[in-house]
Motif scaffolding. Structure first.
Motif, PDB file in Angstrom:
ATOM      1  N   TYR A 142       0.832  -1.193   0.000  1.00 17.94           N
ATOM      2  CA  TYR A 142       0.000   0.000   0.000  1.00 17.94           C
ATOM      3  C   TYR A 142       0.872   1.250   0.000  1.00 17.94           C
ATOM      4  O   TYR A 142       1.896   1.296   0.680  1.00 17.94           O
ATOM      5  CB  TYR A 142      -0.916   0.017   1.222  1.00 17.94           C
ATOM      6  N   VAL A 143       0.460   2.246  -0.777  1.00 18.15           N
ATOM      7  CA  VAL A 143       1.187   3.510  -0.870  1.00 18.15           C
ATOM      8  C   VAL A 143       0.185   4.664  -0.938  1.00 18.15           C
ATOM      9  O   VAL A 143      -0.990   4.466  -1.242  1.00 18.15           O
ATOM     10  CB  VAL A 143       2.115   3.564  -2.111  1.00 18.15           C
ATOM     11  N   CYS A 144       0.690   5.861  -0.705  1.00 18.77           N
ATOM     12  CA  CYS A 144      -0.144   7.053  -0.808  1.00 18.77           C
ATOM     13  C   CYS A 144      -0.376   7.376  -2.287  1.00 18.77           C
ATOM     14  O   CYS A 144       0.579   7.353  -3.076  1.00 18.77           O
ATOM     15  CB  CYS A 144       0.541   8.234  -0.114  1.00 18.77           C
ATOM     16  N   PRO A 145      -1.610   7.687  -2.679  1.00 25.20           N
ATOM     17  CA  PRO A 145      -1.859   8.032  -4.076  1.00 25.20           C
ATOM     18  C   PRO A 145      -1.161   9.335  -4.492  1.00 25.20           C
ATOM     19  O   PRO A 145      -0.963   9.581  -5.676  1.00 25.20           O
ATOM     20  CB  PRO A 145      -3.384   8.176  -4.162  1.00 25.20           C
ATOM     21  N   MET A 146      -0.742  10.152  -3.509  1.00 24.04           N
ATOM     22  CA  MET A 146      -0.034  11.398  -3.797  1.00 24.04           C
ATOM     23  C   MET A 146       1.475  11.164  -3.886  1.00 24.04           C
ATOM     24  O   MET A 146       2.231  12.087  -4.151  1.00 24.04           O
ATOM     25  CB  MET A 146      -0.323  12.446  -2.720  1.00 24.04           C
ATOM     26  N   GLY A 147       1.939   9.934  -3.614  1.00 25.94           N
ATOM     27  CA  GLY A 147       3.354   9.597  -3.716  1.00 25.94           C
ATOM     28  C   GLY A 147       4.200  10.161  -2.587  1.00 25.94           C
ATOM     29  O   GLY A 147       5.402  10.365  -2.757  1.00 25.94           O
ATOM     30  N   CYS A 148       3.602  10.394  -1.427  1.00 33.01           N
ATOM     31  CA  CYS A 148       4.349  10.939  -0.287  1.00 33.01           C
ATOM     32  C   CYS A 148       5.462   9.984   0.139  1.00 33.01           C
ATOM     33  O   CYS A 148       5.258   8.770   0.181  1.00 33.01           O
ATOM     34  CB  CYS A 148       3.425  11.191   0.900  1.00 33.01           C
ATOM     35  N   LYS A 149       6.645  10.545   0.464  1.00 33.85           N
ATOM     36  CA  LYS A 149       7.752   9.742   0.959  1.00 33.85           C
ATOM     37  C   LYS A 149       7.369   9.085   2.274  1.00 33.85           C
ATOM     38  O   LYS A 149       6.733   9.714   3.118  1.00 33.85           O
ATOM     39  CB  LYS A 149       8.983  10.609   1.215  1.00 33.85           C
ATOM     40  N   GLY A 150       7.762   7.834   2.453  1.00 31.84           N
ATOM     41  CA  GLY A 150       7.532   7.134   3.714  1.00 31.84           C
ATOM     42  C   GLY A 150       6.119   6.639   3.915  1.00 31.84           C
ATOM     43  O   GLY A 150       5.753   6.235   4.998  1.00 31.84           O
ATOM     44  N   SER A 151       5.302   6.640   2.856  1.00 36.04           N
ATOM     45  CA  SER A 151       3.905   6.211   3.016  1.00 36.04           C
ATOM     46  C   SER A 151       3.731   4.708   2.829  1.00 36.04           C
ATOM     47  O   SER A 151       2.653   4.180   3.083  1.00 36.04           O
ATOM     48  CB  SER A 151       3.013   6.952   2.013  1.00 36.04           C
TER      49      SER A 151
END
Length: 176
Positions: free
Chosen positions: A148-157
């Motif tokens: 899972y990742v942030c859809p905004m591409g935030c570092k460390g998500s």
């Protein structure tokens, strides 16, 4: 490396690190040097280190450390320095953790075998913060399982399970 540094390295690698016992957040915490009872904000491994927590993330040849407060909130890296003693393949290597972004310390993991133990020494002003991470070879397989990742591409998500991005608060989405 001086003889006294070699002795210190051997002692730290041979014995469990005893920094502080438990401190309460209303839940049972493990003693320093053991897996922390709370979820790691960046999908790494969290250790209790006195009044702080330290999170270690191993990914893509990088070692990233985050200093967290007592409530697992990431602290800024301003004035924070660090080193890591890394044991891999029977060899000990010292690396310098350099500030990266606003809240991380990073180092390139020495090429070769996967690290099995890392002892981090962070300095914040006059404070010294130590954390020991064991059995890293078995946890690096988990790090590759990030789904899972942030859809905004935030570092460390990156995370192994659904949740909220620690940076922007958006719902994490399944990695394609």
């Amino acid at each position: 490396m001086k003889f006294s540094q070699l002795l210190l390295a051997a002692a730290l690698l041979a014995a469990p690190l005893s920094l502080s016992a438990q401190h309460g957040h209303g839940q049972g915490h493990n003693a320093a040097g053991e897996t922390h009872a709370h979820t790691a904000p960046h999908g790494g491994i969290v250790r209790t280190a006195g009044k702080y927590h330290v999170e270690l993330v191993l990914k893509d040849g990088q070692m990233t450390a985050y200093l967290l407060d007592g409530k697992e909130q990431v602290l800024a890296n301003k004035g924070l320095t660090g080193t890591a003693m890394v044991l891999q393949g029977g060899k000990t290597t010292n690396v310098t953790l350099a500030p990266y972004g606003d809240d991380q310390l990073r180092a390139t993991i020495p090429a070769g075998a996967t690290p099995t133990t890392a002892i981090l020494t962070l300095r914040r002003g006059s404070e010294t913060i130590n954390a020991r991470f064991d059995k890293l070879a078995s946890t690096s397989a988990k790090a590759k399982a990030v789904g899972y990742v942030c859809p905004m591409g935030c570092k460390g998500s990156e995370s192994t399970k659904p949740g909220k991005c620690p940076t922007c608060g958006m719902d994490l989405v399944k990695k394609a």
